[in-house]
Enzyme design. Sequence first.
Site, PDB file in Angstrom:
ATOM      1  N   LYS A   1      -3.406  -2.758  16.273  1.00  0.00           N
ATOM      2  CA  LYS A   1      -3.910  -1.590  15.523  1.00  0.00           C
ATOM      3  C   LYS A   1      -4.741  -0.695  16.452  1.00  0.00           C
ATOM      4  CE  LYS A   1      -2.144  -2.318  11.507  1.00  0.00           C
ATOM      5  NZ  LYS A   1      -1.105  -1.412  11.009  1.00  0.00           N
TER       6      LYS A   1
ATOM      7  N   ASN B   1      -3.800 -14.286   1.264  1.00  0.00           N
ATOM      8  CA  ASN B   1      -4.995 -13.517   0.912  1.00  0.00           C
ATOM      9  C   ASN B   1      -5.567 -13.949  -0.432  1.00  0.00           C
ATOM     10  OD1 ASN B   1      -3.040 -11.189   2.414  1.00  0.00           O
ATOM     11  ND2 ASN B   1      -5.065 -11.605   3.243  1.00  0.00           N
TER      12      ASN B   1
ATOM     13  N   ASN C   1     -10.591  -4.338   2.590  1.00  0.00           N
ATOM     14  CA  ASN C   1      -9.697  -5.296   1.902  1.00  0.00           C
ATOM     15  C   ASN C   1      -9.083  -4.694   0.639  1.00  0.00           C
ATOM     16  OD1 ASN C   1     -11.235  -7.028   3.767  1.00  0.00           O
ATOM     17  ND2 ASN C   1     -10.228  -8.701   2.685  1.00  0.00           N
TER      18      ASN C   1
ATOM     19  N   PRO D   1      -9.896 -20.864  10.497  1.00  0.00           N
ATOM     20  CA  PRO D   1     -10.131 -20.460  11.881  1.00  0.00           C
ATOM     21  C   PRO D   1     -10.013 -18.946  12.043  1.00  0.00           C
ATOM     22  CG  PRO D   1      -8.546 -22.266  11.791  1.00  0.00           C
ATOM     23  CD  PRO D   1      -8.809 -21.852  10.371  1.00  0.00           C
TER      24      PRO D   1
ATOM     25  N   TYR E   1      -3.148  -9.043  16.020  1.00  0.00           N
ATOM     26  CA  TYR E   1      -2.920  -8.042  14.959  1.00  0.00           C
ATOM     27  C   TYR E   1      -3.902  -6.873  15.134  1.00  0.00           C
ATOM     28  CZ  TYR E   1      -3.381  -5.793  10.429  1.00  0.00           C
ATOM     29  OH  TYR E   1      -3.478  -4.846   9.430  1.00  0.00           O
TER      30      TYR E   1
ATOM     31  N   LEU F   1      12.878  -3.246   4.804  1.00  0.00           N
ATOM     32  CA  LEU F   1      12.918  -4.293   3.768  1.00  0.00           C
ATOM     33  C   LEU F   1      12.540  -5.663   4.319  1.00  0.00           C
ATOM     34  CD1 LEU F   1      16.103  -3.218   1.724  1.00  0.00           C
ATOM     35  CD2 LEU F   1      13.712  -2.633   1.304  1.00  0.00           C
TER      36      LEU F   1
ATOM     37  N   SER G   1      -7.058  -0.659  10.547  1.00  0.00           N
ATOM     38  CA  SER G   1      -7.660  -1.796   9.856  1.00  0.00           C
ATOM     39  C   SER G   1      -9.072  -2.042  10.366  1.00  0.00           C
ATOM     40  CB  SER G   1      -6.791  -3.028  10.124  1.00  0.00           C
ATOM     41  OG  SER G   1      -7.506  -4.203   9.847  1.00  0.00           O
TER      42      SER G   1
ATOM     43  N   ILE H   1       0.842  -1.210   0.000  1.00  0.00           N
ATOM     44  CA  ILE H   1       0.000   0.000   0.000  1.00  0.00           C
ATOM     45  C   ILE H   1       0.872   1.253   0.000  1.00  0.00           C
ATOM     46  CG2 ILE H   1      -1.831   1.224   1.235  1.00  0.00           C
ATOM     47  CD1 ILE H   1      -2.558  -1.587   2.454  1.00  0.00           C
TER      48      ILE H   1
ATOM     49  N   PHE I   1       2.959   3.429   7.355  1.00  0.00           N
ATOM     50  CA  PHE I   1       2.503   2.119   6.872  1.00  0.00           C
ATOM     51  C   PHE I   1       3.273   0.978   7.511  1.00  0.00           C
ATOM     52  CE2 PHE I   1       1.793   5.115   3.385  1.00  0.00           C
ATOM     53  CZ  PHE I   1       0.499   4.841   3.016  1.00  0.00           C
TER      54      PHE I   1
ATOM     55  N   ASN J   1       9.636  -6.867   4.445  1.00  0.00           N
ATOM     56  CA  ASN J   1       8.637  -7.473   3.556  1.00  0.00           C
ATOM     57  C   ASN J   1       8.579  -6.726   2.223  1.00  0.00           C
ATOM     58  OD1 ASN J   1       6.719  -9.474   3.039  1.00  0.00           O
ATOM     59  ND2 ASN J   1       5.033  -8.077   3.494  1.00  0.00           N
TER      60      ASN J   1
ATOM     61  N   ARG K   1     -16.505  -9.856   1.867  1.00  0.00           N
ATOM     62  CA  ARG K   1     -15.614  -8.774   2.298  1.00  0.00           C
ATOM     63  C   ARG K   1     -15.831  -7.545   1.435  1.00  0.00           C
ATOM     64  NH1 ARG K   1     -15.190 -11.960   5.601  1.00  0.00           N
ATOM     65  NH2 ARG K   1     -13.366 -12.925   6.590  1.00  0.00           N
TER      66      ARG K   1
HETATM   67  P1  NAD Z   1       3.436  -4.635   3.459  1.00  0.00           P
HETATM   68  O1  NAD Z   1       4.010  -5.691   4.306  1.00  0.00           O
HETATM   69  O2  NAD Z   1       3.450  -4.829   1.981  1.00  0.00           O
HETATM   70  O3  NAD Z   1       4.115  -3.223   3.775  1.00  0.00           O
HETATM   71  C1  NAD Z   1       4.637  -2.891   5.040  1.00  0.00           C
HETATM   72  C2  NAD Z   1       6.048  -2.381   4.834  1.00  0.00           C
HETATM   73  O4  NAD Z   1       6.573  -1.994   6.096  1.00  0.00           O
HETATM   74  C3  NAD Z   1       6.986  -3.437   4.254  1.00  0.00           C
HETATM   75  O5  NAD Z   1       7.675  -2.875   3.154  1.00  0.00           O
HETATM   76  C4  NAD Z   1       7.943  -3.786   5.405  1.00  0.00           C
HETATM   77  O6  NAD Z   1       9.229  -4.097   4.927  1.00  0.00           O
HETATM   78  C5  NAD Z   1       7.892  -2.503   6.213  1.00  0.00           C
HETATM   79  N1  NAD Z   1       8.106  -2.671   7.660  1.00  0.00           N
HETATM   80  C6  NAD Z   1       7.491  -3.536   8.507  1.00  0.00           C
HETATM   81  N2  NAD Z   1       7.925  -3.341   9.761  1.00  0.00           N
HETATM   82  C7  NAD Z   1       8.830  -2.334   9.711  1.00  0.00           C
HETATM   83  C8  NAD Z   1       9.607  -1.668  10.677  1.00  0.00           C
HETATM   84  N3  NAD Z   1       9.573  -2.024  11.961  1.00  0.00           N
HETATM   85  N4  NAD Z   1      10.427  -0.666  10.284  1.00  0.00           N
HETATM   86  C9  NAD Z   1      10.499  -0.304   8.977  1.00  0.00           C
HETATM   87  N5  NAD Z   1       9.779  -0.898   8.013  1.00  0.00           N
HETATM   88  C10 NAD Z   1       8.962  -1.900   8.382  1.00  0.00           C
HETATM   89  O7  NAD Z   1       1.927  -4.393   3.951  1.00  0.00           O
HETATM   90  P2  NAD Z   1       0.775  -3.510   3.305  1.00  0.00           P
HETATM   91  O8  NAD Z   1      -0.278  -4.428   2.818  1.00  0.00           O
HETATM   92  O9  NAD Z   1       1.342  -2.503   2.389  1.00  0.00           O
HETATM   93  O10 NAD Z   1       0.233  -2.813   4.613  1.00  0.00           O
HETATM   94  C11 NAD Z   1       0.653  -1.533   5.028  1.00  0.00           C
HETATM   95  C12 NAD Z   1       0.023  -1.203   6.353  1.00  0.00           C
HETATM   96  O11 NAD Z   1      -1.406  -1.272   6.213  1.00  0.00           O
HETATM   97  C13 NAD Z   1       0.388  -2.179   7.476  1.00  0.00           C
HETATM   98  O12 NAD Z   1       0.543  -1.440   8.666  1.00  0.00           O
HETATM   99  C14 NAD Z   1      -0.824  -3.077   7.567  1.00  0.00           C
HETATM  100  O13 NAD Z   1      -1.008  -3.600   8.855  1.00  0.00           O
HETATM  101  C15 NAD Z   1      -1.953  -2.130   7.197  1.00  0.00           C
HETATM  102  N6  NAD Z   1      -3.118  -2.809   6.633  1.00  0.00           N
HETATM  103  C16 NAD Z   1      -2.988  -3.624   5.550  1.00  0.00           C
HETATM  104  C17 NAD Z   1      -4.112  -4.279   5.040  1.00  0.00           C
HETATM  105  C18 NAD Z   1      -3.997  -5.202   3.853  1.00  0.00           C
HETATM  106  O14 NAD Z   1      -4.934  -5.954   3.598  1.00  0.00           O
HETATM  107  N7  NAD Z   1      -2.920  -5.185   3.082  1.00  0.00           N
HETATM  108  C19 NAD Z   1      -5.373  -4.086   5.635  1.00  0.00           C
HETATM  109  C20 NAD Z   1      -5.474  -3.234   6.726  1.00  0.00           C
HETATM  110  C21 NAD Z   1      -4.334  -2.590   7.220  1.00  0.00           C
HETATM  111  N1  UDP Z   2     -10.242 -16.871   1.157  1.00  0.00           N
HETATM  112  C1  UDP Z   2     -10.403 -18.095   0.534  1.00  0.00           C
HETATM  113  N2  UDP Z   2      -9.296 -18.728   0.036  1.00  0.00           N
HETATM  114  C2  UDP Z   2      -8.035 -18.207   0.137  1.00  0.00           C
HETATM  115  C3  UDP Z   2      -7.876 -16.943   0.771  1.00  0.00           C
HETATM  116  C4  UDP Z   2      -9.001 -16.316   1.276  1.00  0.00           C
HETATM  117  O1  UDP Z   2     -11.516 -18.598   0.428  1.00  0.00           O
HETATM  118  O2  UDP Z   2      -7.068 -18.830  -0.323  1.00  0.00           O
HETATM  119  C5  UDP Z   2     -11.437 -16.148   1.672  1.00  0.00           C
HETATM  120  C6  UDP Z   2     -11.403 -15.874   3.161  1.00  0.00           C
HETATM  121  O3  UDP Z   2     -11.947 -16.950   3.888  1.00  0.00           O
HETATM  122  C7  UDP Z   2     -12.257 -14.590   3.239  1.00  0.00           C
HETATM  123  C8  UDP Z   2     -11.965 -13.883   1.927  1.00  0.00           C
HETATM  124  O4  UDP Z   2     -11.462 -14.885   1.043  1.00  0.00           O
HETATM  125  O5  UDP Z   2     -13.639 -14.917   3.269  1.00  0.00           O
HETATM  126  C9  UDP Z   2     -10.918 -12.781   2.053  1.00  0.00           C
HETATM  127  O6  UDP Z   2      -9.779 -13.315   2.704  1.00  0.00           O
HETATM  128  P1  UDP Z   2      -8.394 -12.533   2.791  1.00  0.00           P
HETATM  129  O7  UDP Z   2      -7.416 -13.402   3.508  1.00  0.00           O
HETATM  130  O8  UDP Z   2      -8.015 -12.028   1.438  1.00  0.00           O
HETATM  131  O9  UDP Z   2      -8.775 -11.244   3.652  1.00  0.00           O
HETATM  132  P2  UDP Z   2      -9.281 -11.136   5.188  1.00  0.00           P
HETATM  133  O10 UDP Z   2      -9.501 -12.478   5.726  1.00  0.00           O
HETATM  134  O11 UDP Z   2      -8.173 -10.397   5.839  1.00  0.00           O
HETATM  135  O12 UDP Z   2     -10.532 -10.339   5.119  1.00  0.00           O
END
Ligand code: NAD
Ligand code: UDP
Length: 338
Positions: free
Chosen positions: A153, A199, A179, A293, A149, A33, A125, A12, A81, A35, A231
């Site tokens: 948040k 995901n 999502n 679960p 998790y 880096l 989140s 993101i 982020f 992730n 979702r």
């Molecule tokens: P991501 O893992 O792709 O990005 C997170 C980045 O932060 C990564 O590049 C990682 O290397 C870096 N990072 C992690 N811990 C660090 C630290 N201690 N110091 C410096 N860098 C660090 O995840 P994303 O999907 O881009 O998510 C970004 C944010 O949004 C996260 O905080 C996540 O919890 C939140 N979020 C994501 C989702 C989703 O579905 N992707 C949903 C709700 C909230």
């Molecule tokens: N899901 C699924 N198969 C997968 C991954 C996810 O059926 O391989 C379903 C999961 O049960 C949920 C929806 O897809 O109903 C979204 O899941 P995801 O893990 O992407 O997001 P989150 O659970 O964080 O909402």
Amino acid sequence: MRVLVTGGLGYIGSHTCVELARDGHRLLIIDNLGNAKPSVLERIRELAPGAAIEFVRADVRDAAALESAFAGAGIEAVMHFAGLKSVSESMANPALYRDNNLGGTAILLKAMARHGVERIVFSSSATVYGVPEQLPYTESHRLQPANPYGQSKLQVERLLAAQAALRAGFRYAALRYFNPIGAHPSGRMGEDPRGVPENLLPYLTQVALGRLPRLRIYGADYATPDGTGVRDYLHVMDLAAGHLAALAYLCDRDRSICANLGAGRGYSVLEVLGAFERATGRKLAYDIAPRRPGDIAAYHADASLAARELGWKARYGIEDMCRDAWRWQAQNPAGYPD
Ligand code: NAD
Ligand code: UDP
């Protein structure tokens, strides 16, 4: 503005960096880096040519590294982020999530205070809500996250509120993402999970590539119209736009806000699969597997607060999200280069 972006090489963060840079902001990205690959930086620069984008490899929990990043950098706002995001990993290792997500933010806030930086946009989140009492979730829904998790948040949101109470000028936006899926429409940037994706969308794109044999649908016996989980999916470009709207809000309205960022409607797993098949012209094999679960049957956002206060609304539809996710994966079957 000069904006410090933590976790700016992640999924993101990278999309938001492109939109910030294209909007004229000057960026200092910090990422450990953990992730993300360094080559993401080249793609951000490619998609925002000529923009001022610096990068420091550092962990937000490293106070000395933060100190030198802030020193003399003229940072005016932070987008935060950086964090860990796997529900299952957080259940196996709750201390890690407390340390990285909450501990990292506490150290970041101290550095901001030392350098007089008063504006932060935080990646929260929808997991802060927990089991739905009523749907759609509004921001006033009870906050009772069901896993470490989500708890981390919520703890950060509370820390931000405490900081705002303590420091007169401090303002924050906690954006509760639903999502996020999809990818940059250029196909140059997208989601690049390590190993087998947890995901739905990255899993689907890997089945379409032939890297994974078939989708496993986790449960078809939920109390939803077709029995599969529902979702609120939103395009990552819409989410990026939401961050720019939140930054503008913090500057113009001079208030803090907690807001849902979602499309405001739900899609079931089978509906997403259908949209993916239409968008890509491919048929995918799937099995019905047991429920995962900890999964909730269905939820979606009431996104009216973001519309009213931030002037933000999701624009892309589910097929756009699937098409863009697939374009990215098809053009980059192994993800970003090493
Ligand atoms: P991501 O893992 O792709 O990005 C997170 C980045 O932060 C990564 O590049 C990682 O290397 C870096 N990072 C992690 N811990 C660090 C630290 N201690 N110091 C410096 N860098 C660090 O995840 P994303 O999907 O881009 O998510 C970004 C944010 O949004 C996260 O905080 C996540 O919890 C939140 N979020 C994501 C989702 C989703 O579905 N992707 C949903 C709700 C909230
Ligand atoms: N899901 C699924 N198969 C997968 C991954 C996810 O059926 O391989 C379903 C999961 O049960 C949920 C929806 O897809 O109903 C979204 O899941 P995801 O893990 O992407 O997001 P989150 O659970 O964080 O909402």
